[in-house]
Design a protein around this motif. Structure first.
Motif, short mmCIF file in Angstrom:
data_model
loop_
_atom_site.label_atom_id
_atom_site.label_comp_id
_atom_site.label_asym_id
_atom_site.label_seq_id
_atom_site.Cartn_x
_atom_site.Cartn_y
_atom_site.Cartn_z
N TYR A 44 33.94 42.57 36.79
CA TYR A 44 33.26 41.36 36.32
C TYR A 44 34.24 40.39 35.67
O TYR A 44 33.87 39.61 34.80
N ARG A 45 35.48 40.41 36.13
CA ARG A 45 36.50 39.52 35.56
C ARG A 45 36.13 38.05 35.79
O ARG A 45 35.40 37.72 36.71
N GLY A 46 36.63 37.22 34.92
CA GLY A 46 36.39 35.79 35.03
C GLY A 46 34.96 35.39 34.70
O GLY A 46 34.52 34.31 35.06
N GLY A 47 34.22 36.28 34.04
CA GLY A 47 32.84 35.97 33.69
C GLY A 47 31.88 36.02 34.86
O GLY A 47 30.76 35.53 34.78
N SER A 48 32.31 36.63 35.95
CA SER A 48 31.48 36.71 37.16
C SER A 48 30.17 37.44 36.88
O SER A 48 30.15 38.46 36.19
N LYS A 49 29.08 36.93 37.39
CA LYS A 49 27.77 37.59 37.28
C LYS A 49 27.60 38.63 38.38
O LYS A 49 26.75 39.52 38.29
N LYS A 50 28.40 38.53 39.43
CA LYS A 50 28.34 39.44 40.57
C LYS A 50 29.61 40.30 40.58
O LYS A 50 30.71 39.80 40.37
N ARG A 51 29.42 41.60 40.82
CA ARG A 51 30.57 42.51 40.84
C ARG A 51 31.59 42.10 41.90
O ARG A 51 31.24 41.81 43.03
N GLN A 52 32.84 42.07 41.51
CA GLN A 52 33.94 41.76 42.41
C GLN A 52 34.66 43.05 42.80
O GLN A 52 34.68 44.00 42.03
N THR A 53 35.28 43.06 43.94
CA THR A 53 36.09 44.22 44.32
C THR A 53 37.51 44.03 43.78
O THR A 53 37.94 42.91 43.50
N TYR A 54 38.19 45.11 43.63
CA TYR A 54 39.58 45.10 43.19
C TYR A 54 40.35 46.08 44.04
O TYR A 54 39.91 47.20 44.27
N THR A 55 41.51 45.67 44.52
CA THR A 55 42.39 46.54 45.29
C THR A 55 43.42 47.13 44.34
O THR A 55 44.18 46.38 43.72
N PRO A 56 43.43 48.47 44.20
CA PRO A 56 44.39 49.09 43.28
C PRO A 56 45.82 48.63 43.53
O PRO A 56 46.22 48.36 44.65
N HIS A 57 46.56 48.51 42.43
CA HIS A 57 47.98 48.12 42.40
C HIS A 57 48.22 46.63 42.67
O HIS A 57 49.37 46.24 42.87
N THR A 58 47.17 45.82 42.69
CA THR A 58 47.38 44.38 42.80
C THR A 58 47.31 43.77 41.40
O THR A 58 46.65 44.30 40.51
N ILE A 59 48.00 42.65 41.24
CA ILE A 59 48.01 41.96 39.95
C ILE A 59 46.96 40.86 40.01
O ILE A 59 46.94 40.05 40.94
N VAL A 60 46.06 40.86 39.03
CA VAL A 60 45.01 39.83 38.94
C VAL A 60 44.96 39.28 37.53
O VAL A 60 45.26 39.99 36.56
N PRO A 61 44.56 38.02 37.38
CA PRO A 61 44.39 37.48 36.04
C PRO A 61 43.00 37.82 35.50
O PRO A 61 42.02 37.83 36.24
N ILE A 62 42.95 38.14 34.23
CA ILE A 62 41.66 38.31 33.54
C ILE A 62 41.70 37.46 32.28
O ILE A 62 42.77 37.15 31.76
N SER A 63 40.53 37.10 31.81
CA SER A 63 40.42 36.34 30.56
C SER A 63 39.32 36.99 29.73
O SER A 63 38.24 37.26 30.23
N ILE A 64 39.63 37.24 28.48
CA ILE A 64 38.66 37.82 27.55
C ILE A 64 38.43 36.79 26.46
O ILE A 64 39.33 36.50 25.67
N GLU A 65 37.23 36.22 26.45
CA GLU A 65 36.89 35.24 25.43
C GLU A 65 36.00 35.92 24.40
O GLU A 65 34.96 36.47 24.73
N MET A 66 36.45 35.87 23.16
CA MET A 66 35.73 36.54 22.08
C MET A 66 34.69 35.60 21.46
O MET A 66 34.77 34.39 21.64
N TRP A 67 33.74 36.16 20.75
CA TRP A 67 32.74 35.35 20.07
C TRP A 67 33.41 34.46 19.04
O TRP A 67 34.51 34.74 18.55
N ASP A 68 32.71 33.39 18.66
CA ASP A 68 33.20 32.48 17.63
C ASP A 68 33.51 33.24 16.34
O ASP A 68 32.83 34.21 16.01
N VAL A 69 34.53 32.77 15.64
CA VAL A 69 34.89 33.35 14.35
C VAL A 69 35.49 32.25 13.48
O VAL A 69 36.10 31.31 13.98
N ALA A 70 35.25 32.36 12.19
CA ALA A 70 35.91 31.50 11.20
C ALA A 70 36.73 32.44 10.32
O ALA A 70 36.17 33.31 9.64
N TRP A 71 38.04 32.30 10.35
CA TRP A 71 38.91 33.25 9.65
C TRP A 71 40.14 32.50 9.16
O TRP A 71 40.75 31.76 9.92
#
Length: 138
Positions: A44-71
């Motif tokens: 589900y990388r990239g915020g995809s709502k539909k499952r994506q396939t992944y080929t082992p040993h390939t390099i892919v970009p992922i992004s993890i966006e965290m909830w808002d925070v004030a710190w």
């Protein structure tokens, strides 16, 4: 104040896996405080709502966006970034197989890699505020 985003170039020998990022502040006395945690899977990388396939040993970009925070980061403290493939018991153990990981009947070990440096976009992006409190972006 805002969302912390972690961009990673990753690869694994599994058909799917999880990536968890924890951002912490480490005080001068060594005590660490969790600021935010985020998680994604290759399926589900990239915020995809539909499952994506992944080929082992390939390099892919992922992004993890965290909830808002004030710190406010304290003077003389350090930031610590932990990247892992598990955060049990906060999240179910990922089986490292494609499919619904919460319903997996078996698990397998896998080897995750994070790619950084020249040619890779791995980074941690923090929101930034001016001293007057106005937001200026990341």
């Amino acid at each position: 104040m805002g969302k912390i985003r972690v961009n990673l170039d990753v690869g694994t020998d599994a058909e799917d896996t999880a990536f968890v990022v924890k951002v912490m502040e480490v005080m001068e006395d060594g005590k660490a405080y969790n600021i935010r945690t985020g998680i994604t899977t290759l399926g589900y990388r990239g915020g995809s709502k539909k499952r994506q396939t992944y080929t082992p040993h390939t390099i892919v970009p992922i992004s993890i966006e965290m909830w808002d925070v004030a710190w406010k980061i304290q003077k003389n403290s350090r930031l610590r970034i932990d990247i892992t493939s598990s955060d049990f018991p906060q999240y179910c153990v990922h089986s490292n197989y494609a499919g619904c990981w919460a319903q997996a009947r078996q698990n397998k070990d896998s080897c995750q890699k994070i790619y950084f440096g020249k040619g890779h976009s791995s980074s941690v992006v923090f929101p930034k505020l001016e001293t007057d409190g106005s937001r200026v972006g990341d």
